[in-house]
Scaffold this active site. Sequence first.
Site, PDB file in Angstrom:
ATOM      1  N   ARG A  63       0.848  -1.247  -0.103  1.00 40.41           N
ATOM      2  CA  ARG A  63       0.154   0.011   0.161  1.00 40.41           C
ATOM      3  C   ARG A  63       0.811   1.372   0.054  1.00 40.41           C
ATOM      4  O   ARG A  63       0.564   2.374  -0.890  1.00 40.41           O
ATOM      5  CB  ARG A  63      -0.946   0.196   1.137  1.00 40.41           C
ATOM      6  CG  ARG A  63      -1.943   0.973   1.149  1.00 40.41           C
ATOM      7  CD  ARG A  63      -2.926   1.015   2.457  1.00 40.41           C
ATOM      8  NE  ARG A  63      -3.583   2.155   2.564  1.00 40.41           N
ATOM      9  CZ  ARG A  63      -4.238   2.445   3.489  1.00 40.41           C
ATOM     10  NH1 ARG A  63      -4.337   1.771   4.529  1.00 40.41           N
ATOM     11  NH2 ARG A  63      -5.328   3.583   3.821  1.00 40.41           N
ATOM     12  N   HIS A  67       0.889   4.288  -2.941  1.00 42.14           N
ATOM     13  CA  HIS A  67       0.572   5.548  -2.595  1.00 42.14           C
ATOM     14  C   HIS A  67       1.932   6.600  -2.844  1.00 42.14           C
ATOM     15  O   HIS A  67       1.601   7.710  -3.034  1.00 42.14           O
ATOM     16  CB  HIS A  67       0.275   5.655  -1.123  1.00 42.14           C
ATOM     17  CG  HIS A  67      -1.148   5.282  -0.719  1.00 42.14           C
ATOM     18  ND1 HIS A  67      -1.937   6.074   0.262  1.00 42.14           N
ATOM     19  CD2 HIS A  67      -1.980   4.228  -1.228  1.00 42.14           C
ATOM     20  CE1 HIS A  67      -3.065   5.508   0.334  1.00 42.14           C
ATOM     21  NE2 HIS A  67      -2.952   4.587  -0.759  1.00 42.14           N
ATOM     22  N   ASP A  68       3.106   5.756  -2.792  1.00 39.53           N
ATOM     23  CA  ASP A  68       4.144   6.704  -3.315  1.00 39.53           C
ATOM     24  C   ASP A  68       4.460   6.742  -4.764  1.00 39.53           C
ATOM     25  O   ASP A  68       4.430   7.941  -5.137  1.00 39.53           O
ATOM     26  CB  ASP A  68       5.539   6.006  -2.695  1.00 39.53           C
ATOM     27  CG  ASP A  68       6.765   6.538  -3.180  1.00 39.53           C
ATOM     28  OD1 ASP A  68       6.862   7.816  -2.800  1.00 39.53           O
ATOM     29  OD2 ASP A  68       7.898   5.925  -3.891  1.00 39.53           O
ATOM     30  N   VAL A  71       1.861   9.457  -6.758  1.00 41.05           N
ATOM     31  CA  VAL A  71       1.918  10.681  -6.521  1.00 41.05           C
ATOM     32  C   VAL A  71       3.397  11.321  -6.907  1.00 41.05           C
ATOM     33  O   VAL A  71       4.475  11.144  -6.338  1.00 41.05           O
ATOM     34  CB  VAL A  71       2.028  11.325  -5.151  1.00 41.05           C
ATOM     35  CG1 VAL A  71       1.849  12.704  -4.750  1.00 41.05           C
ATOM     36  CG2 VAL A  71       0.630  10.714  -4.387  1.00 41.05           C
ATOM     37  N   SER A  77       9.156   9.673  -2.079  1.00 39.34           N
ATOM     38  CA  SER A  77       8.634  10.742  -1.311  1.00 39.34           C
ATOM     39  C   SER A  77       7.862  10.816  -0.415  1.00 39.34           C
ATOM     40  O   SER A  77       7.828  11.409   0.490  1.00 39.34           O
ATOM     41  CB  SER A  77       8.035  11.460  -2.557  1.00 39.34           C
ATOM     42  OG  SER A  77       6.790  10.895  -3.239  1.00 39.34           O
ATOM     43  N   ASN A  95      -3.070   9.430   3.653  1.00 38.80           N
ATOM     44  CA  ASN A  95      -2.057   8.506   4.058  1.00 38.80           C
ATOM     45  C   ASN A  95      -1.698   8.295   5.793  1.00 38.80           C
ATOM     46  O   ASN A  95      -0.905   7.529   6.037  1.00 38.80           O
ATOM     47  CB  ASN A  95      -0.878   9.421   3.690  1.00 38.80           C
ATOM     48  CG  ASN A  95      -0.668   9.200   2.003  1.00 38.80           C
ATOM     49  OD1 ASN A  95      -1.206   8.308   1.436  1.00 38.80           O
ATOM     50  ND2 ASN A  95      -0.086  10.319   1.371  1.00 38.80           N
ATOM     51  N   HIS A 195      -6.123  -5.578  -2.895  1.00 40.71           N
ATOM     52  CA  HIS A 195      -6.633  -5.633  -1.612  1.00 40.71           C
ATOM     53  C   HIS A 195      -7.058  -7.073  -1.096  1.00 40.71           C
ATOM     54  O   HIS A 195      -7.740  -7.098  -0.144  1.00 40.71           O
ATOM     55  CB  HIS A 195      -8.210  -4.862  -1.798  1.00 40.71           C
ATOM     56  CG  HIS A 195      -7.908  -3.304  -2.042  1.00 40.71           C
ATOM     57  ND1 HIS A 195      -9.064  -2.535  -2.291  1.00 40.71           N
ATOM     58  CD2 HIS A 195      -7.082  -2.580  -1.860  1.00 40.71           C
ATOM     59  CE1 HIS A 195      -8.435  -1.325  -2.119  1.00 40.71           C
ATOM     60  NE2 HIS A 195      -7.350  -1.331  -2.050  1.00 40.71           N
ATOM     61  N   THR A 196      -6.585  -7.858  -2.027  1.00 38.29           N
ATOM     62  CA  THR A 196      -6.501  -9.394  -1.358  1.00 38.29           C
ATOM     63  C   THR A 196      -6.018  -9.380  -0.034  1.00 38.29           C
ATOM     64  O   THR A 196      -5.923 -10.517   0.658  1.00 38.29           O
ATOM     65  CB  THR A 196      -6.318 -10.450  -2.267  1.00 38.29           C
ATOM     66  OG1 THR A 196      -6.542 -11.491  -2.023  1.00 38.29           O
ATOM     67  CG2 THR A 196      -4.829 -10.186  -2.650  1.00 38.29           C
ATOM     68  N   ASP A 248     -10.034  -8.948   2.736  1.00 41.74           N
ATOM     69  CA  ASP A 248     -10.404 -10.307   2.352  1.00 41.74           C
ATOM     70  C   ASP A 248     -10.834 -10.974   3.623  1.00 41.74           C
ATOM     71  O   ASP A 248      -9.673 -11.728   4.292  1.00 41.74           O
ATOM     72  CB  ASP A 248      -9.200 -10.733   1.478  1.00 41.74           C
ATOM     73  CG  ASP A 248      -9.571 -12.221   1.301  1.00 41.74           C
ATOM     74  OD1 ASP A 248     -10.574 -12.758   1.641  1.00 41.74           O
ATOM     75  OD2 ASP A 248      -8.715 -12.904   0.395  1.00 41.74           O
ATOM     76  N   ASP A 256      -3.871 -13.902  -3.146  1.00 40.27           N
ATOM     77  CA  ASP A 256      -4.574 -14.878  -4.176  1.00 40.27           C
ATOM     78  C   ASP A 256      -5.832 -14.064  -4.842  1.00 40.27           C
ATOM     79  O   ASP A 256      -5.818 -12.763  -4.742  1.00 40.27           O
ATOM     80  CB  ASP A 256      -4.998 -15.892  -3.311  1.00 40.27           C
ATOM     81  CG  ASP A 256      -6.004 -15.697  -2.060  1.00 40.27           C
ATOM     82  OD1 ASP A 256      -6.710 -14.532  -2.215  1.00 40.27           O
ATOM     83  OD2 ASP A 256      -6.102 -16.294  -1.384  1.00 40.27           O
TER      84      ASP A 256
END
Length: 341
Positions: A63, A67-68, A71, A77, A95, A195-196, A248, A256
Amino acid sequence: MAAMAFWILVLLFPSLALSAEESHEELSNDYYNKTCPQFKTIVQQIITDKQLEFPTTAAGTLRVFFHDCMVGGCDASLLITSNSFNQAERDADINLSLPGDAFDVVIRAKTALELQCPGVVSCADILAEATRDLVSMVGGPFYNVPLGRKDSLVSNSIDVEGHIARPNMSMSQIIDMFTAKGFDVKEMVALMGAHTIGFSHCTEFSNRIFNFDNKSEIDPSLNPEYAQGLRKLCADYQKNQQIAAFNDVMTPGKFDNMYFLNLQKGLGLLASDQLLATDPRTKSFVDLYAANQTAFFDDFSRVMEKVNVYQVKTGKDGEVRRRCDSFNNPNHPNVGNGSAV
Protein backbone atom coordinates in the site's frame (compact mmCIF):
# COMPACT_ATOMS: atom_id res chain seq x y z
CA MET A 1 -4.11 22.04 -12.69
CA ALA A 2 -0.50 20.84 -12.68
CA ALA A 3 -1.47 17.65 -14.49
CA MET A 4 -3.51 19.57 -17.09
CA ALA A 5 -0.66 21.99 -17.69
CA PHE A 6 1.74 19.09 -18.21
CA TRP A 7 -0.40 17.43 -20.87
CA ILE A 8 -0.96 20.76 -22.67
CA LEU A 9 2.82 21.10 -22.87
CA VAL A 10 3.08 17.54 -24.17
CA LEU A 11 0.65 18.35 -26.98
CA LEU A 12 2.66 21.43 -27.92
CA PHE A 13 6.06 19.79 -27.48
CA PRO A 14 5.84 16.00 -28.08
CA SER A 15 9.48 15.52 -27.10
CA LEU A 16 8.45 16.08 -23.48
CA ALA A 17 6.31 12.95 -23.59
CA LEU A 18 9.22 10.92 -24.90
CA SER A 19 11.53 12.10 -22.16
CA ALA A 20 8.93 11.29 -19.51
CA GLU A 21 8.35 7.80 -20.88
CA GLU A 22 12.02 6.99 -21.46
CA SER A 23 13.27 8.17 -18.07
CA HIS A 24 13.20 4.57 -16.82
CA GLU A 25 15.62 3.35 -19.50
CA GLU A 26 18.53 4.02 -17.13
CA LEU A 27 17.16 1.33 -14.80
CA SER A 28 18.59 -2.19 -15.00
CA ASN A 29 18.33 -5.50 -13.18
CA ASP A 30 22.08 -5.55 -12.46
CA TYR A 31 22.33 -1.93 -11.31
CA TYR A 32 23.93 -2.83 -7.94
CA ASN A 33 25.92 -5.89 -9.02
CA LYS A 34 29.24 -4.06 -8.63
CA THR A 35 28.44 -1.26 -6.19
CA CYS A 36 26.37 -3.27 -3.70
CA PRO A 37 26.32 -6.98 -4.63
CA GLN A 38 24.58 -7.96 -1.38
CA PHE A 39 21.61 -5.67 -2.07
CA LYS A 40 19.04 -8.35 -2.90
CA THR A 41 20.19 -10.73 -0.17
CA ILE A 42 20.04 -8.04 2.51
CA VAL A 43 16.57 -6.87 1.46
CA GLN A 44 15.26 -10.44 1.38
CA GLN A 45 16.58 -11.18 4.86
CA ILE A 46 15.16 -7.98 6.34
CA ILE A 47 11.69 -8.42 4.82
CA THR A 48 11.56 -12.09 5.81
CA ASP A 49 12.33 -11.32 9.43
CA LYS A 50 9.87 -8.43 9.50
CA GLN A 51 7.02 -10.36 7.85
CA LEU A 52 7.42 -13.29 10.21
CA GLU A 53 7.37 -10.91 13.17
CA PHE A 54 4.50 -8.75 11.87
CA PRO A 55 2.35 -10.61 9.28
CA THR A 56 0.63 -7.44 8.03
CA THR A 57 3.93 -6.00 6.78
CA ALA A 58 3.42 -7.27 3.21
CA ALA A 59 0.04 -5.62 2.82
CA GLY A 60 1.22 -2.38 4.39
CA THR A 61 4.34 -2.16 2.24
CA LEU A 62 2.37 -2.79 -0.95
CA ARG A 63 0.00 0.00 0.00
CA VAL A 64 2.82 2.42 0.83
CA PHE A 65 4.54 1.60 -2.47
CA PHE A 66 1.38 2.34 -4.45
CA HIS A 67 0.61 5.56 -2.56
CA ASP A 68 4.19 6.67 -3.18
CA CYS A 69 4.23 5.89 -6.91
CA MET A 70 0.88 7.46 -7.72
CA VAL A 71 2.00 10.88 -6.46
CA GLY A 72 4.82 12.12 -8.65
CA GLY A 73 6.28 8.68 -9.36
CA CYS A 74 8.11 5.89 -7.52
CA ASP A 75 10.62 8.08 -5.71
CA ALA A 76 10.22 7.47 -1.96
CA SER A 77 8.67 10.91 -1.49
CA LEU A 78 6.13 9.30 0.83
CA LEU A 79 8.86 8.25 3.26
CA ILE A 80 9.83 11.84 4.12
CA THR A 81 8.69 13.13 7.50
CA SER A 82 7.26 16.61 7.92
CA ASN A 83 9.12 19.45 9.60
CA SER A 84 8.33 23.00 10.65
CA PHE A 85 8.89 24.24 7.10
CA ASN A 86 7.00 21.62 5.11
CA GLN A 87 4.12 19.20 5.53
CA ALA A 88 5.18 16.09 3.64
CA GLU A 89 3.05 13.60 1.68
CA ARG A 90 3.02 11.22 4.61
CA ASP A 91 0.83 13.66 6.55
CA ALA A 92 -1.85 14.09 3.89
CA ASP A 93 -5.10 12.85 5.43
CA ILE A 94 -5.41 9.84 3.11
CA ASN A 95 -1.94 8.65 4.14
CA LEU A 96 -2.38 8.96 7.90
CA SER A 97 -3.68 5.39 8.15
CA LEU A 98 -0.67 3.85 6.39
CA PRO A 99 0.86 1.26 8.76
CA GLY A 100 4.11 2.01 10.52
CA ASP A 101 5.45 -1.50 9.86
CA ALA A 102 5.74 -0.68 6.17
CA PHE A 103 7.92 2.36 6.85
CA ASP A 104 9.91 0.40 9.42
CA VAL A 105 10.85 -2.43 7.05
CA VAL A 106 12.33 0.07 4.58
CA ILE A 107 14.24 1.83 7.36
CA ARG A 108 15.62 -1.50 8.59
CA ALA A 109 16.78 -2.42 5.09
CA LYS A 110 18.28 1.03 4.52
CA THR A 111 20.21 0.84 7.80
CA ALA A 112 21.65 -2.56 6.91
CA LEU A 113 22.55 -1.45 3.39
CA GLU A 114 24.24 1.74 4.61
CA LEU A 115 26.53 -0.42 6.76
CA GLN A 116 27.33 -2.66 3.80
CA CYS A 117 27.57 -0.06 0.99
CA PRO A 118 27.03 3.50 2.26
CA GLY A 119 25.50 6.08 -0.02
CA VAL A 120 24.74 3.64 -2.84
CA VAL A 121 21.20 2.25 -2.62
CA SER A 122 18.21 4.57 -2.89
CA CYS A 123 15.19 4.33 -0.62
CA ALA A 124 12.99 4.18 -3.73
CA ASP A 125 14.75 1.02 -4.90
CA ILE A 126 14.49 -0.53 -1.45
CA LEU A 127 10.74 0.12 -1.35
CA ALA A 128 10.21 -1.30 -4.84
CA GLU A 129 12.31 -4.41 -4.19
CA ALA A 130 10.84 -5.04 -0.73
CA THR A 131 7.29 -4.74 -2.07
CA ARG A 132 7.88 -7.33 -4.79
CA ASP A 133 9.63 -9.73 -2.40
CA LEU A 134 6.86 -9.40 0.21
CA VAL A 135 4.09 -9.95 -2.36
CA SER A 136 5.88 -13.08 -3.51
CA MET A 137 6.48 -14.22 0.08
CA VAL A 138 2.75 -14.25 0.87
CA GLY A 139 1.82 -16.21 -2.23
CA GLY A 140 1.68 -13.58 -4.94
CA PRO A 141 3.50 -13.52 -8.28
CA PHE A 142 7.16 -12.68 -8.77
CA TYR A 143 7.66 -9.82 -11.24
CA ASN A 144 10.63 -7.90 -12.58
CA VAL A 145 11.89 -4.85 -10.67
CA PRO A 146 14.61 -2.94 -12.54
CA LEU A 147 16.79 -0.82 -10.27
CA GLY A 148 18.49 2.56 -10.33
CA ARG A 149 15.76 4.91 -9.10
CA LYS A 150 16.79 8.06 -7.30
CA ASP A 151 14.99 9.47 -4.29
CA SER A 152 12.85 12.57 -4.72
CA LEU A 153 13.85 16.08 -3.75
CA VAL A 154 10.21 17.02 -3.07
CA SER A 155 7.50 15.78 -0.72
CA ASN A 156 4.47 17.97 -0.21
CA SER A 157 1.12 16.95 1.24
CA ILE A 158 -0.83 19.29 -1.04
CA ASP A 159 0.26 17.21 -4.04
CA VAL A 160 -1.56 14.07 -2.84
CA GLU A 161 -5.24 14.91 -3.30
CA GLY A 162 -6.65 13.67 -6.59
CA HIS A 163 -4.00 11.01 -7.09
CA ILE A 164 -5.18 8.30 -4.66
CA ALA A 165 -8.69 6.83 -4.97
CA ARG A 166 -11.02 7.29 -2.01
CA PRO A 167 -13.60 4.65 -0.97
CA ASN A 168 -16.57 6.95 -1.66
CA MET A 169 -15.55 7.85 -5.20
CA SER A 170 -17.70 6.83 -8.16
CA MET A 171 -16.32 4.26 -10.58
CA SER A 172 -16.08 6.95 -13.26
CA GLN A 173 -13.91 9.08 -10.97
CA ILE A 174 -11.61 6.17 -10.19
CA ILE A 175 -11.31 5.13 -13.84
CA ASP A 176 -10.55 8.71 -14.86
CA MET A 177 -7.85 8.93 -12.20
CA PHE A 178 -6.10 5.79 -13.46
CA THR A 179 -6.59 6.70 -17.12
CA ALA A 180 -4.89 10.04 -16.55
CA LYS A 181 -1.83 8.12 -15.38
CA GLY A 182 -1.82 5.79 -18.38
CA PHE A 183 -3.54 2.75 -16.86
CA ASP A 184 -6.55 1.21 -18.61
CA VAL A 185 -9.60 -0.29 -16.88
CA LYS A 186 -8.28 -3.85 -16.90
CA GLU A 187 -4.99 -2.72 -15.35
CA MET A 188 -6.90 -0.75 -12.74
CA VAL A 189 -8.96 -3.80 -11.73
CA ALA A 190 -5.82 -5.93 -11.51
CA LEU A 191 -4.17 -3.34 -9.27
CA MET A 192 -7.22 -3.17 -7.02
CA GLY A 193 -6.78 -6.90 -6.57
CA ALA A 194 -3.96 -5.95 -4.20
CA HIS A 195 -6.78 -5.58 -1.65
CA THR A 196 -6.66 -9.35 -1.34
CA ILE A 197 -4.24 -8.66 1.52
CA GLY A 198 -4.44 -5.97 4.15
CA PHE A 199 -7.14 -4.22 6.12
CA SER A 200 -9.20 -1.03 6.23
CA HIS A 201 -10.24 1.01 9.25
CA CYS A 202 -13.91 1.19 10.15
CA THR A 203 -13.94 4.90 9.36
CA GLU A 204 -13.37 4.01 5.70
CA PHE A 205 -16.55 1.93 5.35
CA SER A 206 -18.75 2.94 8.32
CA ASN A 207 -21.18 4.71 5.98
CA ARG A 208 -22.02 1.32 4.47
CA ILE A 209 -23.05 -0.30 7.75
CA PHE A 210 -24.50 2.57 9.81
CA ASN A 211 -27.28 4.85 8.55
CA PHE A 212 -26.60 4.11 4.89
CA ASP A 213 -29.62 6.09 3.67
CA ASN A 214 -33.22 6.90 4.63
CA LYS A 215 -34.35 3.49 3.42
CA SER A 216 -31.76 1.20 4.97
CA GLU A 217 -29.22 1.13 7.78
CA ILE A 218 -26.99 -1.10 5.65
CA ASP A 219 -25.76 -0.82 2.07
CA PRO A 220 -27.94 -3.40 0.25
CA SER A 221 -24.99 -4.44 -1.93
CA LEU A 222 -23.32 -5.89 1.17
CA ASN A 223 -23.85 -9.51 2.11
CA PRO A 224 -26.31 -9.22 5.07
CA GLU A 225 -24.46 -11.64 7.36
CA TYR A 226 -21.15 -9.96 6.55
CA ALA A 227 -22.68 -6.55 7.24
CA GLN A 228 -23.90 -7.63 10.68
CA GLY A 229 -20.44 -8.92 11.54
CA LEU A 230 -18.91 -5.61 10.51
CA ARG A 231 -21.46 -3.69 12.60
CA LYS A 232 -20.43 -5.68 15.69
CA LEU A 233 -16.74 -5.20 14.97
CA CYS A 234 -17.08 -1.46 14.39
CA ALA A 235 -19.63 -0.68 17.10
CA ASP A 236 -17.16 1.58 18.95
CA TYR A 237 -15.20 2.85 15.96
CA GLN A 238 -15.93 6.51 16.80
CA LYS A 239 -14.19 6.08 20.16
CA ASN A 240 -11.41 3.93 18.72
CA GLN A 241 -10.64 4.86 15.14
CA GLN A 242 -7.93 2.18 14.90
CA ILE A 243 -10.49 -0.64 14.72
CA ALA A 244 -10.13 -2.31 11.33
CA ALA A 245 -11.39 -5.23 9.26
CA PHE A 246 -9.54 -7.40 6.76
CA ASN A 247 -10.20 -6.50 3.13
CA ASP A 248 -10.41 -10.21 2.32
CA VAL A 249 -12.40 -11.93 5.05
CA MET A 250 -11.60 -15.43 3.75
CA THR A 251 -7.80 -15.52 3.24
CA PRO A 252 -6.60 -12.16 4.63
CA GLY A 253 -2.90 -13.01 4.79
CA LYS A 254 -2.57 -14.74 1.43
CA PHE A 255 -2.15 -13.06 -1.93
CA ASP A 256 -4.65 -14.87 -4.14
CA ASN A 257 -7.78 -14.21 -6.19
CA MET A 258 -10.18 -14.57 -3.25
CA TYR A 259 -10.78 -10.81 -3.30
CA PHE A 260 -12.60 -11.16 -6.62
CA LEU A 261 -14.57 -14.19 -5.47
CA ASN A 262 -15.63 -12.19 -2.43
CA LEU A 263 -16.87 -9.33 -4.59
CA GLN A 264 -19.19 -11.71 -6.42
CA LYS A 265 -20.73 -12.65 -3.05
CA GLY A 266 -21.21 -9.11 -1.73
CA LEU A 267 -18.16 -9.36 0.52
CA GLY A 268 -16.37 -6.27 -0.74
CA LEU A 269 -15.33 -4.20 2.26
CA LEU A 270 -15.06 -0.76 0.66
CA ALA A 271 -17.77 0.77 -1.50
CA SER A 272 -15.25 1.24 -4.29
CA ASP A 273 -14.39 -2.47 -4.09
CA GLN A 274 -17.98 -3.62 -4.44
CA LEU A 275 -18.60 -1.30 -7.38
CA LEU A 276 -16.10 -3.32 -9.40
CA ALA A 277 -18.44 -6.31 -9.37
CA THR A 278 -21.45 -4.41 -10.71
CA ASP A 279 -20.16 -1.68 -13.01
CA PRO A 280 -20.35 -2.91 -16.63
CA ARG A 281 -16.90 -1.48 -17.35
CA THR A 282 -15.21 -3.60 -14.68
CA LYS A 283 -17.49 -6.60 -14.00
CA SER A 284 -16.06 -8.78 -16.78
CA PHE A 285 -12.55 -8.42 -15.37
CA VAL A 286 -13.74 -9.25 -11.86
CA ASP A 287 -15.41 -12.38 -13.24
CA LEU A 288 -12.27 -13.31 -15.18
CA TYR A 289 -9.98 -13.00 -12.17
CA ALA A 290 -12.44 -14.78 -9.89
CA ALA A 291 -12.48 -17.73 -12.26
CA ASN A 292 -8.80 -17.74 -13.15
CA GLN A 293 -6.13 -16.89 -10.59
CA THR A 294 -3.37 -17.34 -13.18
CA ALA A 295 -4.92 -14.63 -15.34
CA PHE A 296 -5.02 -12.32 -12.33
CA PHE A 297 -1.39 -13.03 -11.39
CA ASP A 298 -0.21 -12.52 -14.98
CA ASP A 299 -2.04 -9.22 -15.34
CA PHE A 300 -1.05 -8.04 -11.87
CA SER A 301 2.60 -8.76 -12.64
CA ARG A 302 2.47 -6.82 -15.91
CA VAL A 303 0.81 -3.77 -14.41
CA MET A 304 3.10 -3.77 -11.36
CA GLU A 305 6.08 -3.72 -13.72
CA LYS A 306 4.45 -0.70 -15.33
CA VAL A 307 3.82 1.00 -11.98
CA ASN A 308 7.42 0.33 -10.95
CA VAL A 309 8.79 2.67 -13.60
CA TYR A 310 6.08 5.31 -13.35
CA GLN A 311 7.77 8.74 -13.41
CA VAL A 312 10.91 7.43 -11.73
CA LYS A 313 13.75 9.83 -11.03
CA THR A 314 17.21 9.07 -12.42
CA GLY A 315 20.50 10.92 -12.69
CA LYS A 316 20.40 14.48 -11.39
CA ASP A 317 16.61 14.45 -10.99
CA GLY A 318 17.00 12.92 -7.55
CA GLU A 319 19.46 11.77 -4.92
CA VAL A 320 20.41 8.74 -2.86
CA ARG A 321 19.28 9.71 0.62
CA ARG A 322 21.40 8.93 3.63
CA ARG A 323 18.17 8.51 5.61
CA CYS A 324 14.88 7.53 4.04
CA ASP A 325 12.86 9.97 6.14
CA SER A 326 14.80 13.15 5.31
CA PHE A 327 16.46 14.88 2.38
CA ASN A 328 20.25 15.02 2.32
CA ASN A 329 20.04 18.81 2.07
CA PRO A 330 16.85 20.07 3.78
CA ASN A 331 17.63 23.57 2.45
CA HIS A 332 17.52 22.46 -1.18
CA PRO A 333 15.44 25.04 -3.13
CA ASN A 334 13.09 22.34 -4.46
CA VAL A 335 12.17 20.91 -1.08
CA GLY A 336 8.49 21.41 -0.44
CA ASN A 337 7.94 23.44 -3.60
CA GLY A 338 7.08 20.77 -6.13
CA SER A 339 3.85 19.56 -7.64
CA ALA A 340 2.81 16.08 -8.71
CA VAL A 341 1.91 15.69 -12.36
